[in-house]
Design an enzyme around this catalytic site. Structure first.
Site, mmCIF file in Angstrom:
data_model
loop_
_atom_site.group_PDB
_atom_site.id
_atom_site.type_symbol
_atom_site.label_atom_id
_atom_site.label_comp_id
_atom_site.label_asym_id
_atom_site.label_seq_id
_atom_site.Cartn_x
_atom_site.Cartn_y
_atom_site.Cartn_z
ATOM 1 N N LYS A 290 -13.822 17.480 11.513
ATOM 2 C CA LYS A 290 -14.652 17.425 12.713
ATOM 3 C C LYS A 290 -14.980 18.843 13.155
ATOM 4 C CE LYS A 290 -13.343 12.841 13.940
ATOM 5 N NZ LYS A 290 -12.224 11.995 14.259
ATOM 6 N N THR B 162 0.869 -1.180 0.000
ATOM 7 C CA THR B 162 0.000 0.000 0.000
ATOM 8 C C THR B 162 0.903 1.226 0.000
ATOM 9 O OG1 THR B 162 -0.083 0.081 2.389
ATOM 10 C CG2 THR B 162 -1.818 -1.160 1.320
ATOM 11 N N TRP C 240 -19.408 15.639 11.833
ATOM 12 C CA TRP C 240 -18.456 15.344 10.770
ATOM 13 C C TRP C 240 -18.895 15.969 9.448
ATOM 14 C CZ3 TRP C 240 -17.001 9.403 11.296
ATOM 15 C CH2 TRP C 240 -16.346 9.214 12.520
ATOM 16 N N GLU D 1 -5.718 -4.162 -0.019
ATOM 17 C CA GLU D 1 -5.942 -5.224 0.967
ATOM 18 C C GLU D 1 -7.133 -6.117 0.624
ATOM 19 O OE1 GLU D 1 -5.441 -2.075 1.482
ATOM 20 O OE2 GLU D 1 -4.347 -1.625 3.308
HETATM 21 P P1 ADP Z 1 -3.127 3.053 -1.967
HETATM 22 O O1 ADP Z 1 -3.520 3.052 -0.513
HETATM 23 O O2 ADP Z 1 -1.883 2.290 -2.255
HETATM 24 O O3 ADP Z 1 -3.213 4.382 -2.627
HETATM 25 P P2 ADP Z 1 -5.542 1.577 -2.523
HETATM 26 O O4 ADP Z 1 -6.145 1.376 -3.855
HETATM 27 O O5 ADP Z 1 -5.360 0.382 -1.696
HETATM 28 O O6 ADP Z 1 -4.193 2.252 -2.809
HETATM 29 O O7 ADP Z 1 -6.382 2.649 -1.737
HETATM 30 C C1 ADP Z 1 -7.582 2.278 -1.155
HETATM 31 C C2 ADP Z 1 -8.331 3.488 -0.687
HETATM 32 O O8 ADP Z 1 -8.698 4.297 -1.800
HETATM 33 C C3 ADP Z 1 -9.648 3.169 -0.034
HETATM 34 O O9 ADP Z 1 -9.481 2.799 1.310
HETATM 35 C C4 ADP Z 1 -10.400 4.472 -0.201
HETATM 36 O O10 ADP Z 1 -10.040 5.420 0.780
HETATM 37 C C5 ADP Z 1 -9.919 4.960 -1.524
HETATM 38 N N1 ADP Z 1 -10.893 4.642 -2.572
HETATM 39 C C6 ADP Z 1 -10.839 3.632 -3.463
HETATM 40 N N2 ADP Z 1 -11.903 3.676 -4.274
HETATM 41 C C7 ADP Z 1 -12.665 4.720 -3.885
HETATM 42 C C8 ADP Z 1 -13.908 5.303 -4.323
HETATM 43 N N3 ADP Z 1 -14.582 4.821 -5.352
HETATM 44 N N4 ADP Z 1 -14.353 6.372 -3.660
HETATM 45 C C9 ADP Z 1 -13.697 6.900 -2.617
HETATM 46 N N5 ADP Z 1 -12.529 6.416 -2.164
HETATM 47 C C10 ADP Z 1 -12.024 5.348 -2.790
#
Ligand code: ADP
Length: 542
Positions: free
Chosen positions: A439, A185, A444, A330
């Site tokens: 916040k 990640t 929120w 993940e």
């Molecule tokens: P990295 O953390 O390596 O940038 P990831 O693809 O694992 O890559 O990131 C996952 C995160 O991306 C999610 O937990 C979320 O916060 C965000 N995310 C993914 N898709 C969406 C979406 N359609 N809308 C909003 N947030 C998103």
């Protein structure tokens, strides 16, 4: 009493066997890194992957060894995955957009033995190699005719490398829980964390991903993954597309609007997938140069929140259905997709766009819940925000070397770090990353929702909202805007545009115009950098 069914381990490379047998003549079309469009069939991909397995085995690569790739989406990259999988080694995708120090850190953490690298990244590989003592050999994903001058000791072209064996080889058979792949990640906070997929999780996840309510893909389709294989397990496309025998169209290094448009139209792509920024580039290209997308049926958009403006443009201007998706590295990575259930079949216009702006509902194999900070489960009323937690057979049970153990609880739930609400029909909507939520006075405010509306303004190219300290409310929103080239909207214009579209108390306390907004290596807005830059910003409301 036990069932009397066969032990047939879910090994990910059996997917390419199936594609070769049932859809052997179907093509994988790539824009090669060398330039020309390249065509190959699943049958040939399987034979060449077998050769790679055989060649890796001859180099002493064994079950469990990590083999890194740093490459664009092309047929050769796809072959490396299957060749690595076929002997039980572990493909480890590297994101070339990370800082070199970070890549070296990741390679050392994973103890990569070999690296398969595109011509584009040879210089980067030269810088990395001396910093990674476990790295024994670099293979350059090209042929001898295109081999560059390089200081990499023992570097060989991929074609020469697999050309050294005859392909008379059989895949290994092993336990389906064996590690198959690794992806870190991006680690916007702290060190990157390694996610380790298994053969079983990749196979189950691909079976989930091909459903009509997910990627909605069949052998009739021509699927272009624009999302790179190095981003979050390539959104499963290396497995799900061959699994159904769809034609695969791979964009190579051509990630700009013009190149993507060419591939979509010339190769008559019916389904494609990428993050919103890619689609912003494509839509901007089409606005400036004209064009149409007659073959494209649907586009899968995820990785960050898809602004409604993108949904509208695809659907209204180009008759392309948008499927908004949410997932995480993940989660292999697909978590939810916003397909339209019968309950919403009659929605039209803005009501439909509003539904599609949600991240969607989860398939079988993804369980989700929302809970408050004390762990109490919250109701699915479409309003109450909470921490989003998930569990399932293609969701991490731990990070590599047990980092980040606090994100996993004893009941098997993984805390996504996202804040969301879920409605009565199971449609989930992300309102923020937990660390980005604003916040204000104990309530929120969703930064994503304000951003989504702000980018709908015709002069706005990009928008980001962060919380800034406020003595009375604790935090208040600050809106940062990048205008489109040559446009001149003022703070007042933007405020008027937001007025009535968000709750009054959500109205940003100030708006600043910037030349650019920083992004992470996976294309997300880098809020940490923005918070550093605007941390001491004095709001006019103080
Ligand atoms: P990295 O953390 O390596 O940038 P990831 O693809 O694992 O890559 O990131 C996952 C995160 O991306 C999610 O937990 C979320 O916060 C965000 N995310 C993914 N898709 C969406 C979406 N359609 N809308 C909003 N947030 C998103």
């Amino acid at each position: 009493m036990l069932g009397l069914m066969q032990e047939w381990p879910l090994l990910a490379h059996t997917i390419i066997d199936h594609a070769a047998r049932m859809h052997g003549g179907r093509e994988v079309v790539s824009r090669s890194v060398e330039g020309p469009i390249h065509r190959i069939t699943y049958d040939e991909i399987r034979s060449r992957s077998l050769k790679l397995s055989q060649r890796l085995a001859r180099d002493g690569v064994v079950l469990g060894d990590r083999v890194a790739t740093m490459a664009w989406n092309t047929w050769r990259h796809l072959e490396t995955w299957y060749g690595i999988l076929g002997i039980g080694a572990v493909y480890h995708t590297l994101n070339p957009r990370l800082f070199p120090e970070q890549i070296a850190w990741i390679m050392n953490d994973a103890e990569d033995r070999m690296l398969f690298v595109d011509l584009t990244f040879v210089k980067l590989a030269e810088a990395l190699a001396p910093k990674v003592p476990t790295l024994e050999r670099v293979v350059i994903l090209t042929d001898d005719a295109h081999m560059p001058e390089t200081s990499l000791a023992g570097a060989v072209s991929y074609e020469a490398y697999i050309g050294e064996v005859d392909g008379d080889f059989a895949w290994a058979r092993f336990d389906e829980n064996t590690a198959a792949g690794m992806c870190y990640t991006s680690g916007t906070t702290g060190d990157p964390k390694g996610v380790v997929y298994s053969h079983r999780s990749n196979t189950l996840h691909a079976l989930t991903a091909i459903q009509p309510d997910m990627l909605d893909i069949s052998s009739k389709d021509r699927f272009m993954p624009v999302v790179p294989l190095f981003h979050a397990n390539g959104w499963s496309t290396a497995f799900s597309v061959p699994m159904v025998g769809a034609t695969m169209v791979m964009p190579g290094a051509g990630m700009d609007g013009k190149s993507i448009y060419e591939m979509l139209t010339q190769e008559r792509v019916t389904i494609t997938a990428a993050v919103p920024t890619v689609w912003l580039m494509l839509l901007q290209h089409m606005e400036e140069h004209g064009g149409s997308l007659p073959d494209l049926d649907h586009v899968i958009i995820g990785g960050s929140a898809c602004p409604p403006a993108i949904i509208r443009k695809f659907q209204e201007n180009y008759d392309v259905r948008v499927m908004h998706a949410w997932g995480m590295t993940e989660m292999s990575p697909l978590g939810t997709i916003c397909s339209i259930k019968p309950e919403y079949a009659d929605l039209e216009g803005e009501e439909k766009v509003a539904l599609q702006s949600k991240q969607g509902h989860a398939p079988y194999t993804v369980e989700m819940k929302i809970s408050d900070d004390d762990g109490n489960e919250l109701s699915w009323d479409g309003k109450t925000f909470g921490r989003l937690k998930v569990r399932g057979p293609a969701i991490s049970s731990a990070y590599y070397k047990n980092r980040g153990a606090e994100q996993f609880d004893e009941d098997g739930w993984f805390d996504t770090g996202d804040v969301a609400h879920i409605n009565e029909y199971g449609y989930m909507q992300i309102t923020d990353r937990a660390k980005d939520v604003i916040k204000s006075g104990g309530e929120w405010i969703s930064s994503i929702e304000i951003e989504n509306i702000a980018v709908g303004h015709p002069d706005v190219a990009e928008a980001a909202v962060i919380g800034v300290d406020h003595p009375k409310w604790s935090e208040r929103p600050l809106l940062i805007i990048v205008l489109k080239a040559g446009r001149s909207a003022t703070k007042e214009d933007i405020r008027d545009f937001l007025d009535g579209k968000i709750a009054k108390w959500w109205m940003p306390d100030d708006i600043v115009f910037a030349d650019e907004i920083p992004h992470t290596a996976t294309g997300k807005i880098k809020k940490t950098t923005l918070r550093d830059a605007y941390g001491d910003y004095t709001l006019p409301t103080i």
